[in-house]
Write a protein that holds these residues in place. Structure first.
Motif, mmCIF file in Angstrom:
data_model
loop_
_atom_site.group_PDB
_atom_site.id
_atom_site.type_symbol
_atom_site.label_atom_id
_atom_site.label_comp_id
_atom_site.label_asym_id
_atom_site.label_seq_id
_atom_site.Cartn_x
_atom_site.Cartn_y
_atom_site.Cartn_z
ATOM 1 N N GLN A 23 104.305 82.564 -16.361
ATOM 2 C CA GLN A 23 105.703 82.992 -16.464
ATOM 3 C C GLN A 23 106.381 82.589 -17.775
ATOM 4 O O GLN A 23 107.601 82.745 -17.901
ATOM 5 C CB GLN A 23 106.536 82.495 -15.275
ATOM 6 C CG GLN A 23 106.157 83.153 -13.950
ATOM 7 C CD GLN A 23 107.090 82.783 -12.831
ATOM 8 O OE1 GLN A 23 107.595 81.663 -12.758
ATOM 9 N NE2 GLN A 23 107.313 83.718 -11.920
ATOM 10 N N GLU A 165 96.441 77.042 -5.599
ATOM 11 C CA GLU A 165 97.684 76.319 -5.338
ATOM 12 C C GLU A 165 97.361 75.007 -4.626
ATOM 13 O O GLU A 165 96.623 74.976 -3.648
ATOM 14 C CB GLU A 165 98.602 77.170 -4.454
ATOM 15 C CG GLU A 165 99.923 76.480 -4.115
ATOM 16 C CD GLU A 165 100.801 77.296 -3.175
ATOM 17 O OE1 GLU A 165 101.784 76.737 -2.662
ATOM 18 O OE2 GLU A 165 100.508 78.501 -2.969
ATOM 19 N N SER A 190 100.826 75.306 -9.655
ATOM 20 C CA SER A 190 102.063 74.899 -8.970
ATOM 21 C C SER A 190 101.921 73.491 -8.397
ATOM 22 O O SER A 190 102.240 73.243 -7.241
ATOM 23 C CB SER A 190 102.467 75.882 -7.873
ATOM 24 O OG SER A 190 103.029 77.052 -8.418
ATOM 25 N N GLN A 194 106.657 74.090 -7.373
ATOM 26 C CA GLN A 194 107.758 74.834 -8.003
ATOM 27 C C GLN A 194 109.066 74.034 -7.982
ATOM 28 O O GLN A 194 110.143 74.563 -7.746
ATOM 29 C CB GLN A 194 107.916 76.192 -7.317
ATOM 30 C CG GLN A 194 106.678 77.063 -7.482
ATOM 31 C CD GLN A 194 106.767 78.387 -6.769
ATOM 32 O OE1 GLN A 194 107.837 78.835 -6.381
ATOM 33 N NE2 GLN A 194 105.624 79.035 -6.582
ATOM 34 N N GLN A 196 109.904 71.531 -5.958
ATOM 35 C CA GLN A 196 110.335 70.978 -4.674
ATOM 36 C C GLN A 196 110.108 69.471 -4.566
ATOM 37 O O GLN A 196 110.824 68.781 -3.837
ATOM 38 C CB GLN A 196 109.619 71.681 -3.524
ATOM 39 C CG GLN A 196 110.041 73.126 -3.311
ATOM 40 C CD GLN A 196 109.408 73.734 -2.082
ATOM 41 O OE1 GLN A 196 108.998 73.028 -1.156
ATOM 42 N NE2 GLN A 196 109.295 75.060 -2.063
ATOM 43 N N THR A 233 106.326 74.096 -17.996
ATOM 44 C CA THR A 233 107.762 73.948 -18.187
ATOM 45 C C THR A 233 108.148 74.583 -19.513
ATOM 46 O O THR A 233 107.300 74.771 -20.386
ATOM 47 C CB THR A 233 108.172 72.458 -18.170
ATOM 48 O OG1 THR A 233 109.588 72.354 -18.332
ATOM 49 C CG2 THR A 233 107.493 71.669 -19.284
#
Length: 282
Positions: A23, A165, A190, A194, A196, A233
């Motif tokens: 991403q 994952e 992840s 993400q 959490q 990040t």
């Protein structure tokens, strides 16, 4: 910061902490890859479908030209997208990815298992990509244990890792055992669920005792299992924080408390082909 931890798989020394680029837009990918290598990361992960391979290559070259790292000290991974799993398509994309990066990747993965074409064709082409010099090693991503075993049975070369994952809210006992039995490894995408983990009371409490954040505890928990972690990040200070995990260790009690956070609904990203199913852990 002390020397970072590594794992050896089929003679390859792989840094257990890597930097992921999922991403990340090209500009951010180039900037953050260069920064990550400056910070000390020596493992970079990308994929054809991320549409940032060229930018990742530029970031690596920026870091090399700045004198922060040499190419031979970097472990570089990319992935074949599912639409390219036929023999000709896989070889074409493998060559395209190497050219886009400007470097031969150390590891080329199949991004998700796919029912068609047959595994034999895809795994055969993946091995051929290695033989043709489009990658130094091959592996998998998002393969449940049954398909992991089937793929290795069809592969002449060792499948170096299975990238899936994995974080404190997801149980992965069977897949970890499968990787060990096959002489492979698990790479966690992840790894911070993400974001959490940042507010998790258990992780925060463990972190306070070690003078670390919940995210640092989580990454330490992963690498102490011999699992490769690839947090990502767009913020330099977060990348620096994630890298600062080599000067402390979790106790056995700490590890057990983090494992106890797993829950049946812990999976965050599930794009598995309906022909397959995840390992039953509950």
């Amino acid at each position: 910061m002390t020397d970072q931890a590594t794992i050896t798989v089929d003679g390859n020394i792989i840094p257990l902490l890597g930097f992921g680029t999922w991403q990340l837009e090209p500009a951010d990918a180039r900037r953050m890859v260069a920064e990550a290598l400056r910070i000390g990361y020596r493992h970079i992960d990308t994929a054809w479908i991320y549409k940032n391979e060229a930018a990742v290559g530029d970031g690596i070259r920026d870091a090399i030209e700045a004198g922060h790292v040499a190419r031979e000290d970097i472990w570089l991974t990319t992935k074949i997208w599912v639409e390219h799993f036929d023999h000709a398509g896989l070889l074409k994309q493998a060559e395209e990815s190497a050219n886009s990066l400007g470097f031969t990747p150390d590891l080329l993965l199949l991004h998700w298992p796919k029912a068609t074409p047959p595994f034999a064709e895809t795994i055969g082409a993946l091995n051929e990509a290695k033989e043709k010099g489009f990658t130094r090693n091959i592996g998998l991503s998002n393969f449940p244990s049954a398909q992991f075993r089937e793929a290795q049975g069809l592969s002449k070369a060792r499948l170096i890792t299975n990238q899936v994952e994995y974080h404190p809210y997801l149980k992965l006992t069977k897949l970890l055992e499968t990787a060990r039995e096959l002489g492979s490894s698990i790479t966690a995408w992840s790894p911070l669920a993400q974001g959490q983990v940042a507010d998790d009371p258990t992780l925060k409490e463990i972190g306070e005792r070690h003078g670390k954040s919940a995210a640092q505890v989580t990454l330490r928990w992963l690498i102490q299992q011999g699992v490769i972690a690839i947090p990502r990040t767009t913020k330099v200070h977060r990348a620096e924080e994630s890298f600062d995990i080599f000067d402390f260790a979790l106790t056995d009690e700490d590890m057990d408390r983090v494992h106890a956070l797993a829950r049946p609904d812990g999976r965050l990203g599930d794009w598995l082909d309906k022909a397959f199913e995840w390992d039953h852990e509950w």
